[in-house]
Design a protein around this motif. Structure first.
Motif, PDB file in Angstrom:
ATOM      1  N   ILE A 168       0.841  -1.202   0.000  1.00  0.00           N
ATOM      2  CA  ILE A 168       0.000   0.000   0.000  1.00  0.00           C
ATOM      3  C   ILE A 168       0.871   1.246   0.000  1.00  0.00           C
ATOM      4  CG2 ILE A 168      -1.656   1.352   1.341  1.00  0.00           C
ATOM      5  CD1 ILE A 168      -2.797  -1.308   2.345  1.00  0.00           C
ATOM      6  N   LEU A 169       1.863   1.261   0.920  1.00  0.00           N
ATOM      7  CA  LEU A 169       2.694   2.462   1.061  1.00  0.00           C
ATOM      8  C   LEU A 169       3.504   2.762  -0.197  1.00  0.00           C
ATOM      9  CD1 LEU A 169       4.136   2.281   4.694  1.00  0.00           C
ATOM     10  CD2 LEU A 169       2.459   3.861   3.766  1.00  0.00           C
ATOM     11  N   SER A 170       3.834   1.729  -0.970  1.00  0.00           N
ATOM     12  CA  SER A 170       4.650   1.999  -2.149  1.00  0.00           C
ATOM     13  C   SER A 170       3.805   2.149  -3.410  1.00  0.00           C
ATOM     14  CB  SER A 170       5.683   0.885  -2.348  1.00  0.00           C
ATOM     15  OG  SER A 170       5.021  -0.345  -2.519  1.00  0.00           O
ATOM     16  N   MET A 171       2.752   1.337  -3.546  1.00  0.00           N
ATOM     17  CA  MET A 171       1.990   1.378  -4.796  1.00  0.00           C
ATOM     18  C   MET A 171       1.095   2.609  -4.887  1.00  0.00           C
ATOM     19  SD  MET A 171       3.371  -0.927  -6.301  1.00  0.00           S
ATOM     20  CE  MET A 171       2.546  -0.845  -7.888  1.00  0.00           C
ATOM     21  N   VAL A 172       0.509   3.033  -3.764  1.00  0.00           N
ATOM     22  CA  VAL A 172      -0.381   4.190  -3.824  1.00  0.00           C
ATOM     23  C   VAL A 172       0.346   5.427  -4.366  1.00  0.00           C
ATOM     24  CG1 VAL A 172      -1.725   5.808  -2.437  1.00  0.00           C
ATOM     25  CG2 VAL A 172      -2.028   3.358  -2.125  1.00  0.00           C
ATOM     26  N   PRO A 173       1.485   5.815  -3.764  1.00  0.00           N
ATOM     27  CA  PRO A 173       2.164   6.985  -4.339  1.00  0.00           C
ATOM     28  C   PRO A 173       2.670   6.756  -5.751  1.00  0.00           C
ATOM     29  CG  PRO A 173       3.331   6.183  -2.397  1.00  0.00           C
ATOM     30  CD  PRO A 173       2.117   5.365  -2.525  1.00  0.00           C
ATOM     31  N   THR A 174       3.140   5.538  -6.047  1.00  0.00           N
ATOM     32  CA  THR A 174       3.674   5.283  -7.385  1.00  0.00           C
ATOM     33  C   THR A 174       2.594   5.463  -8.442  1.00  0.00           C
ATOM     34  OG1 THR A 174       5.104   3.653  -6.354  1.00  0.00           O
ATOM     35  CG2 THR A 174       5.013   3.661  -8.729  1.00  0.00           C
ATOM     36  N   LEU A 175       1.443   4.823  -8.208  1.00  0.00           N
ATOM     37  CA  LEU A 175       0.361   4.940  -9.189  1.00  0.00           C
ATOM     38  C   LEU A 175      -0.160   6.368  -9.250  1.00  0.00           C
ATOM     39  CD1 LEU A 175      -1.506   1.590  -8.468  1.00  0.00           C
ATOM     40  CD2 LEU A 175       0.037   2.142 -10.351  1.00  0.00           C
ATOM     41  N   TYR A 176      -0.236   6.995  -8.083  1.00  0.00           N
ATOM     42  CA  TYR A 176      -0.753   8.361  -8.050  1.00  0.00           C
ATOM     43  C   TYR A 176       0.198   9.319  -8.765  1.00  0.00           C
ATOM     44  CZ  TYR A 176      -4.017  11.768  -6.170  1.00  0.00           C
ATOM     45  OH  TYR A 176      -4.983  12.724  -6.062  1.00  0.00           O
ATOM     46  N   ALA A 177       1.496   9.039  -8.701  1.00  0.00           N
ATOM     47  CA  ALA A 177       2.463   9.870  -9.426  1.00  0.00           C
ATOM     48  C   ALA A 177       2.147   9.840 -10.915  1.00  0.00           C
ATOM     49  CB  ALA A 177       3.888   9.378  -9.177  1.00  0.00           C
ATOM     50  N   ILE A 178       1.780   8.654 -11.413  1.00  0.00           N
ATOM     51  CA  ILE A 178       1.448   8.530 -12.838  1.00  0.00           C
ATOM     52  C   ILE A 178       0.168   9.307 -13.146  1.00  0.00           C
ATOM     53  CG2 ILE A 178       0.882   6.886 -14.665  1.00  0.00           C
ATOM     54  CD1 ILE A 178       2.607   4.840 -13.106  1.00  0.00           C
ATOM     55  N   VAL A 179      -0.832   9.181 -12.251  1.00  0.00           N
ATOM     56  CA  VAL A 179      -2.084   9.908 -12.465  1.00  0.00           C
ATOM     57  C   VAL A 179      -1.822  11.413 -12.535  1.00  0.00           C
ATOM     58  CG1 VAL A 179      -4.311  10.477 -11.428  1.00  0.00           C
ATOM     59  CG2 VAL A 179      -3.491   8.120 -11.385  1.00  0.00           C
ATOM     60  N   ILE A 180      -1.039  11.923 -11.560  1.00  0.00           N
ATOM     61  CA  ILE A 180      -0.759  13.365 -11.532  1.00  0.00           C
ATOM     62  C   ILE A 180      -0.018  13.788 -12.797  1.00  0.00           C
ATOM     63  CG2 ILE A 180       0.516  15.188 -10.322  1.00  0.00           C
ATOM     64  CD1 ILE A 180       0.018  13.692  -7.744  1.00  0.00           C
ATOM     65  N   ALA A 181       0.874  12.921 -13.266  1.00  0.00           N
ATOM     66  CA  ALA A 181       1.659  13.276 -14.451  1.00  0.00           C
ATOM     67  C   ALA A 181       0.783  13.432 -15.684  1.00  0.00           C
ATOM     68  CB  ALA A 181       2.732  12.216 -14.695  1.00  0.00           C
ATOM     69  N   LEU A 182      -0.388  12.786 -15.675  1.00  0.00           N
ATOM     70  CA  LEU A 182      -1.289  12.871 -16.835  1.00  0.00           C
ATOM     71  C   LEU A 182      -2.245  14.054 -16.719  1.00  0.00           C
ATOM     72  CD1 LEU A 182      -2.144   9.073 -17.158  1.00  0.00           C
ATOM     73  CD2 LEU A 182      -0.463  10.380 -18.450  1.00  0.00           C
ATOM     74  N   GLN A 183      -2.137  14.825 -15.625  1.00  0.00           N
ATOM     75  CA  GLN A 183      -3.035  15.970 -15.425  1.00  0.00           C
ATOM     76  C   GLN A 183      -2.263  17.274 -15.601  1.00  0.00           C
ATOM     77  OE1 GLN A 183      -4.141  15.018 -11.437  1.00  0.00           O
ATOM     78  NE2 GLN A 183      -5.859  13.728 -12.054  1.00  0.00           N
ATOM     79  N   ASN A 184      -2.931  18.392 -15.326  1.00  0.00           N
ATOM     80  CA  ASN A 184      -2.207  19.669 -15.377  1.00  0.00           C
ATOM     81  C   ASN A 184      -2.349  20.426 -14.064  1.00  0.00           C
ATOM     82  OD1 ASN A 184      -4.846  20.313 -15.550  1.00  0.00           O
ATOM     83  ND2 ASN A 184      -4.664  21.721 -17.275  1.00  0.00           N
ATOM     84  N   ARG A 185      -2.062  19.730 -12.965  1.00  0.00           N
ATOM     85  CA  ARG A 185      -2.162  20.371 -11.654  1.00  0.00           C
ATOM     86  C   ARG A 185      -1.097  21.436 -11.476  1.00  0.00           C
ATOM     87  NH1 ARG A 185      -4.707  17.338  -7.264  1.00  0.00           N
ATOM     88  NH2 ARG A 185      -5.561  15.421  -8.119  1.00  0.00           N
TER      89      ARG A 185
END
Lengths: 288, 270
Positions: free
Chosen positions: A21-38
């Motif tokens: 959980i601690l490693s996959m959540v940020p890893t996957l979320y990093a990819i999600v953020i990279a596909l956005q324009n935050r």
């Protein structure tokens, strides 16, 4: 060992679940953020898919950061291994057991220091006017000024020297311990054949230690990826962009200059993909 | 040959000097007044002052940083011990076909670039309302401590002679009490080394702490680096004193960690 026990399950499963959980959540979320324009300045965002990644390939500062990171990696890994093997062999050859223990203790000290501390210690030492490391230069040239951290040509090496100071000395201790674990017979055989000291090491002991030395280099390659603290304290990526590695550039894009969190994350994701693929392949080869 | 040895010894002595001198010099500077630091010729003789050290100790930001560092690192290491040691024991003693994969997974966590983890975590903690809290820092650091402790403890448990544990089983101990009463105490020396290593690692951590804190949860490395951002306005003596304070805790573990190194390599020999 008893065949049937609940121990492996109760001991391993909770820990692995938490690690996943601690490693996959940020890893996957990093990819999600990279596909956005935050951006830091606003809460609104939308999906822009791969445009951050496309932009990166036309960003000359990004390409520079890739190049600086590669240089950093090569310089620190090669210099660390050279220092470690050189000093390790020297200790093995000329130091008595008591002296070896003293040197081992001394050589571990730099690596224990927080990187921030090490960076400060050397930032003071490299000060052009008052630094202790630049003092010999001032003394010899009669007061000429040498400022290694603010020259593009030397800044990267000056920062890298701190990394090698920490890791090269520490690895020298490990090389010595590895040499001490070798059986004495091959060394004596080589000595009877009138081999010189350096020949014994170049052709007998170091080849015998090939596998652990490669593992050691592997560890250093991973640790070299963590250059951020040193560079942040010593040069902040400067002068210009001479020491701006990928993590430094991602940080300044995301948090100092423009607050483009998604852009920074796209960079971090590329880094992550590159390192995970490279190191997984290397690790499998080392193990094989 | 004689000459070669002499040169070798000189190089070694110089390296030993280089290993500690910069740090000693920093410690010396922390006892100097500013006029004794800002000199073109380094000054060895000076009237020492405790002003820098007392200034550092008296500052709220430094004390808060110290408190945050101790709590965040202490709790994260504790979590690492509670979750990491049992898991390491199970992987070492009850190997199944996933044991290799588990070990690789734990190691591969080290491949992740810290920025790649810190950016999304910042967004996540912001959304959960936990940004800039010690809780966020502790949870994030636990990933580090658990994986490092596991990675180092697996070989430590494997080095415990199997016969000792088997004898305990024959005596009627259960699997859990063998872990508690036999494996843990026998491997204790190496395990303490592994735990100390994980503490040093998180104590020295900078990037994640920098990105996950803005005022309340700043750790000591962040506070120290901020002192320097004020440029030359901060007297160098004070900066040097803060570097010394930051460096002391990891150095306390010097003995433990060098003993750990020795025990690791002694195992390999036998």
């Amino acid at each position: 060992m008893p065949r049937r026990s609940s121990l492996p399950v109760t001991f391993v499963v909770p820990t692995l679940v938490i690690l996943l959980i601690l490693s996959m959540v940020p890893t996957l979320y990093a990819i999600v953020i990279a596909l956005q324009n935050r951006e830091l300045s606003s809460t609104a965002y939308s999906y822009v898919w791969f445009s951050n990644f496309v932009d990166l390939f036309f960003d000359r500062r990004f390409l520079n950061a890739v190049w600086v990171s590669v240089k950093w990696e090569v310089v620190t890994v090669v210099a660390t291994m050279a220092v470690a093997i050189g000093l390790g062999v020297l200790m093995f050859e000329v130091a008595s057991p008591r002296l070896r223990n003293i040197y081992c203790l001394l050589f571990i000290i730099p690596v224990l220091l927080p990187r921030v501390s090490a960076a400060f210690v050397w930032k003071f030492a490299y000060h052009p006017l008052y630094g202790i490391a630049t003092y010999p230069y001032r003394l010899l040239t009669g007061g000429l000024i040498f400022d290694p951290l603010s020259k593009p040509a030397t800044a990267l090496f000056a920062v890298a020297s701190v990394d090698v100071w920490q890791w090269g000395l520490f690895f020298a201790v490990i090389v010595l311990k590895l040499l001490e674990t070798l059986p004495p017979q091959p060394i004596e055989a080589a000595r009877l054949d009138h081999a010189r000291r350096w020949q014994i090491h170049a052709y007998v002991t170091l080849p015998m230690l090939k596998a652990p030395l490669i593992s050691l280099m592997f560890v250093k390659m991973i640790e070299s990826l963590r250059s951020f603290d040193l560079i942040y304290v010593m040069t902040r990526g400067g002068p210009g962009v001479a020491t701006e590695t990928l993590d430094m550039y991602a940080f300044s894009q995301g948090f100092i200059e423009s607050g483009k969190v998604s852009y920074a994350s796209a960079m971090a994701v590329l880094m992550m993909i590159a390192t995970v693929i490279t190191f997984t392949m290397l690790w499998k080869r080392v193990q094989a | 040959m004689r000459l070669g040895r002499l040169i070798g010894k000189t190089v070694l002595a110089f390296a030993g000097f280089m290993a500690v001198f910069p740090l000693l010099w920093t410690a010396l500077n922390s006892l100097k007044n500013n006029v004794d630091i800002i000199t073109r010729v380094p000054r060895v003789v000076f009237t020492p002052t405790l002003a820098n050290i007392s200034y550092i100790i008296g500052r709220d930001s430094v004390m808060t940083g110290l408190y945050n560092s101790v709590i965040a690192c202490g709790v994260a290491v504790l979590i690492g011990v509670v979750l990491g040691l049992p898991a390491a024991y199970a992987v070492a003693r009850y190997p199944n076909r996933w044991a290799g994969d588990i070990q690789f997974f734990v190691l591969s966590l080290r491949f992740l670039p810290p920025v790649a983890v810190a950016i999304p975590l910042m967004v996540i903690w912001l959304q959960l309302g936990l940004y800039d809290t010690l809780t966020a820092l502790i949870v994030t650091y636990s990933l580090l401590t658990i994986s490092v402790i596991m990675w180092l403890a697996i070989p430590a448990f494997q080095a415990v002679p199997k016969e000792v544990e088997e004898a305990a089983f024959v005596d009627g101990y259960g699997a859990y009490s063998v872990f508690w009463r036999i494996a843990l105490p026998v491997a204790a020396r190496s395990l303490i080394g592994a735990v100390a290593f994980s503490f040093v690692l998180v104590w020295n951590e900078f990037l994640i702490a920098l990105m996950l804190s803005s005022s309340n949860a700043k750790t000591l490395p962040i506070v120290a680096s901020e002192l320097s951002q004020q440029g030359m306005n901060v007297p160098w003596g004070i900066l040097n004193a803060s570097v010394v304070l930051l460096s002391l805790p990891p150095l306390l573990f010097l003995g433990v960690l060098s003993g750990f190194l020795n025990s690791v390599f002694r195992q390999k020999k036998t």
